[in-house]
Design a protein around this motif. Structure first.
Motif, PDB file in Angstrom:
ATOM      1  N   GLY A  55       0.835  -1.186   0.000  1.00 54.89           N
ATOM      2  CA  GLY A  55       0.000   0.000   0.000  1.00 54.89           C
ATOM      3  C   GLY A  55       0.871   1.237   0.000  1.00 54.89           C
ATOM      4  O   GLY A  55       2.094   1.164  -0.187  1.00 54.89           O
ATOM      5  N   ILE A  56       0.276   2.398   0.254  1.00 58.29           N
ATOM      6  CA  ILE A  56       1.040   3.642   0.174  1.00 58.29           C
ATOM      7  C   ILE A  56       1.203   4.298   1.551  1.00 58.29           C
ATOM      8  O   ILE A  56       1.614   5.453   1.648  1.00 58.29           O
ATOM      9  CB  ILE A  56       0.375   4.624  -0.811  1.00 58.29           C
ATOM     10  N   GLY A  57       0.900   3.524   2.595  1.00 57.15           N
ATOM     11  CA  GLY A  57       1.112   3.995   3.953  1.00 57.15           C
ATOM     12  C   GLY A  57       2.282   3.255   4.581  1.00 57.15           C
ATOM     13  O   GLY A  57       3.140   2.692   3.886  1.00 57.15           O
ATOM     14  N   ASN A  58       2.315   3.227   5.903  1.00 56.13           N
ATOM     15  CA  ASN A  58       3.455   2.601   6.593  1.00 56.13           C
ATOM     16  C   ASN A  58       3.486   1.089   6.429  1.00 56.13           C
ATOM     17  O   ASN A  58       4.569   0.496   6.412  1.00 56.13           O
ATOM     18  CB  ASN A  58       3.428   2.975   8.067  1.00 56.13           C
ATOM     19  N   ASP A  86      -4.173   9.374  -3.012  1.00 58.92           N
ATOM     20  CA  ASP A  86      -3.126  10.353  -3.338  1.00 58.92           C
ATOM     21  C   ASP A  86      -2.183  10.600  -2.165  1.00 58.92           C
ATOM     22  O   ASP A  86      -1.131  11.217  -2.324  1.00 58.92           O
ATOM     23  CB  ASP A  86      -3.762  11.686  -3.753  1.00 58.92           C
ATOM     24  N   LYS A  87      -2.557  10.135  -0.984  1.00 56.34           N
ATOM     25  CA  LYS A  87      -1.761  10.372   0.221  1.00 56.34           C
ATOM     26  C   LYS A  87      -0.741   9.253   0.412  1.00 56.34           C
ATOM     27  O   LYS A  87      -1.088   8.079   0.396  1.00 56.34           O
ATOM     28  CB  LYS A  87      -2.669  10.465   1.443  1.00 56.34           C
ATOM     29  N   ARG A  88       0.512   9.642   0.629  1.00 56.27           N
ATOM     30  CA  ARG A  88       1.574   8.679   0.866  1.00 56.27           C
ATOM     31  C   ARG A  88       2.292   9.051   2.155  1.00 56.27           C
ATOM     32  O   ARG A  88       2.575  10.218   2.385  1.00 56.27           O
ATOM     33  CB  ARG A  88       2.565   8.661  -0.298  1.00 56.27           C
ATOM     34  N   SER A  89       2.611   8.043   2.948  1.00 57.25           N
ATOM     35  CA  SER A  89       3.327   8.344   4.189  1.00 57.25           C
ATOM     36  C   SER A  89       4.791   8.656   3.880  1.00 57.25           C
ATOM     37  O   SER A  89       5.346   8.215   2.863  1.00 57.25           O
ATOM     38  CB  SER A  89       3.243   7.176   5.167  1.00 57.25           C
ATOM     39  N   LYS A  90       5.406   9.420   4.753  1.00 57.28           N
ATOM     40  CA  LYS A  90       6.814   9.809   4.584  1.00 57.28           C
ATOM     41  C   LYS A  90       7.717   8.586   4.479  1.00 57.28           C
ATOM     42  O   LYS A  90       8.597   8.514   3.607  1.00 57.28           O
ATOM     43  CB  LYS A  90       7.242  10.691   5.758  1.00 57.28           C
TER      44      LYS A  90
END
Length: 517
Positions: A55-58, A86-90
């Protein structure tokens, strides 16, 4: 073992990074390496196709770390980004850049069903799409991706939690959750691994130690605790050389009716085998010869009635009373039980028809002594607390009931959960062989026998549930699930006690084991 909430896990991560002087990215690297090590030890370089879905998170960042280390160790890896927002974690972005620097084959972007890769039955899927932070319904095309996983029949390994599952509620659509063969959970198991409606999402689970701050782990109070050998062993009470039968208490088993005397026989035997010094059984007259013949170690008191419990009176002073098994719910028995409860002062363990009787007249609940143990099966539990929407609703209703009546509730099931004082205790022993008549009567007897010996009611319940399940686990080694009957559980209780002190077998270590540098 503690079962931490989502909020506690986040706090543990934050404190660990602060106290150990590391960044969240470095903690993610540590977690991903531990997942890789688990795989590497088992695969030893095998060139099975591995599909890593991130996924695009942690959680996706964890997956990218795993994929990168698999690639650098020569595995056959394909990495995919499930581009659902559209949101991605650092930390995801950091590891996305790192994997692009590692291989010329950059992760493939998935945005719709047409992007789904072909997956064969003999392949491996690593699911690192959504973690514990998921708080919204899964997109339809992602649900289709999860269904694509299941259709492939490939071995599916989830990172921390099966994607799509929530930690504190039930999803409305089971297809919107990955059905994993195995889940590697960071530092602590998740409560959903043990609930009837959600355990199907991970057939097996294992905790991976990622080095969360030890002081935090030790000092943080949790609502739920996993009960295994390490938790019950400190409860065990050893015996002194000069003790005698009076030292270990007098238990009374009260119940039975015509055709159901066997229930009191099983409970009485279990109370004795669990260690009670004395056991007396109170039954209708029809049970006298049966008990005196089948269980000579027990004493017997009979009701005036031939077939039912109608007048509960005795001239002994038991330390604890286990009641309700096989009693029936006839009006005379219900009246006798209510009259008895008005004058009783002994601790109680109530099962079966005892629960059914008090459920029909809720005012009777106020007559129960503090820390009365109630051991309902699902239908009896429903009579006590009413219907529930899902497993989390059930737990909440039981917690409210337990607090209101200061009672200990045993929610019997594959992972029996004991509820008391707003806390959940999840048992780790037991198997499907226990799904047979009479095993609940045995559990009532075991808990009653432990209270007779001086265990406080909560300890007796936790220890008793563990021993009961462990006894069944030992019995099925020779009998299998289908042939297990309640008597076998009593017969192997002694072995369950002995197992507490058995040292685990040391696993064979490979002569040459590659280490991740």
């Amino acid at each position: 073992m503690k079962i931490f909430s989502k909020e506690q896990i986040y706090e543990g991560d934050r404190l660990t990074a602060k106290k150990q002087g590391i960044t969240s990215t470095e903690l993610m690297e540590r977690a991903g390496i531990q997942i890789f090590n688990w795989l590497h030890i088992r695969m030893q370089g095998a060139q099975v196709p591995i599909h890593v879905f991130c996924g695009i998170g942690n959680n996706g960042g964890d997956g990218l770390v795993v994929a990168r280390h698999l690639i650098t160790h020569g595995y056959n890896v394909k990495t995919y980004i499930v581009n659902c927002s559209d949101k991605r974690s650092k930390d995801f972005l950091v590891n996305y850049d790192r994997i692009k620097e590692t291989t010329k084959e950059w992760p493939a972007m998935l945005t719709c069903k047409q992007d789904f890769p072909q997956i064969h039955k003999d392949d491996i899927i690593i699911d690192a799409i959504f973690g514990i932070g998921l708080n919204r319904p899964v997109d339809e095309w992602v649900t289709q991706l999860f269904m694509h996983f299941r259709a492939s029949q490939a071995y599916t390994l989830s990172v921390d939690i099966p994607s799509g599952a929530f930690t504190d509620k039930i999803t409305d659509n089971e297809d919107s959750v990955v059905w994993a063969k195995h889940t590697l959970s960071f530092q602590s198991p998740k409560l959903i691994f043990f609930l009837p409606g959600t355990s199907k999402f991970s057939l097996q689970w294992e905790v991976i130690d990622i080095g969360i701050d030890r002081e935090f782990l030790f000092n943080t109070e949790t609502d739920a605790t996993l009960i295994g050998k390490h938790e019950v062993l400190p409860m065990y009470q050893s015996r002194e050389k000069f003790s005698h039968k009076g030292t270990y208490g007098h238990a009374l088993i009260l119940g039975g009716s015509y055709g159901k005397i066997g229930a009191t026989l099983l409970a009485s035997r279990a109370a004795l085998v669990s260690g009670a010094g004395l056991v007396t059984t109170f039954v209708p007259k029809c049970g006298y010869s049966i008990l005196q013949t089948a269980l000579p170690e027990a004493m017997v008191i009979t009701d005036k009635d031939e077939n039912l419990i109608t007048d509960i009176s005795f001239d002994i002073a038991p330390k604890v009373i286990g009641l309700g098994i096989g009693m029936g719910t006839a009006a005379k028995s219900a009246t006798a039980l209510e009259k008895f409860l008005k004058s009783n002062t002994a601790p109680l363990v109530i099962d079966a028809d005892g629960i059914n009787i008090i459920s029909k007249k809720k005012t009777v609940l106020k007559l129960l002594p503090k820390q009365t143990v109630l051991t309902p099966h699902p239908k009896e539990l429903e009579c006590l607390i009413g219907k529930w929407k899902d497993d989390f609703d059930k737990l909440e209703k039981v917690k409210v009931f337990s607090k209101k009546y200061d009672s200990i509730i045993v929610i019997k099931g594959a992972n029996t959960i004991t509820v008391y004082n707003e806390k959940y205790y999840v048992n780790t022993t037991g198997n499907p062989g226990l799904a047979t008549a009479g095993t609940g009567d045995v559990l009532t007897g075991v808990i009653t026998g432990l209270i007779a010996q001086g265990y406080d009611p909560l300890q007796a319940t936790l220890f008793g549930v563990y021993l009961h399940g462990k006894s069944a686990d030992i019995a099925i080694e020779d009998l299998g699930y289908q042939s297990l009957i309640a008597s076998h559980v009593v017969e192997t209780l002694g072995e369950a006690y002995l197992d507490l002190f058995k040292q685990p077998e040391q696993p064979q270590v490979e002569e040459e084991q590659q280490e991740n540098k």
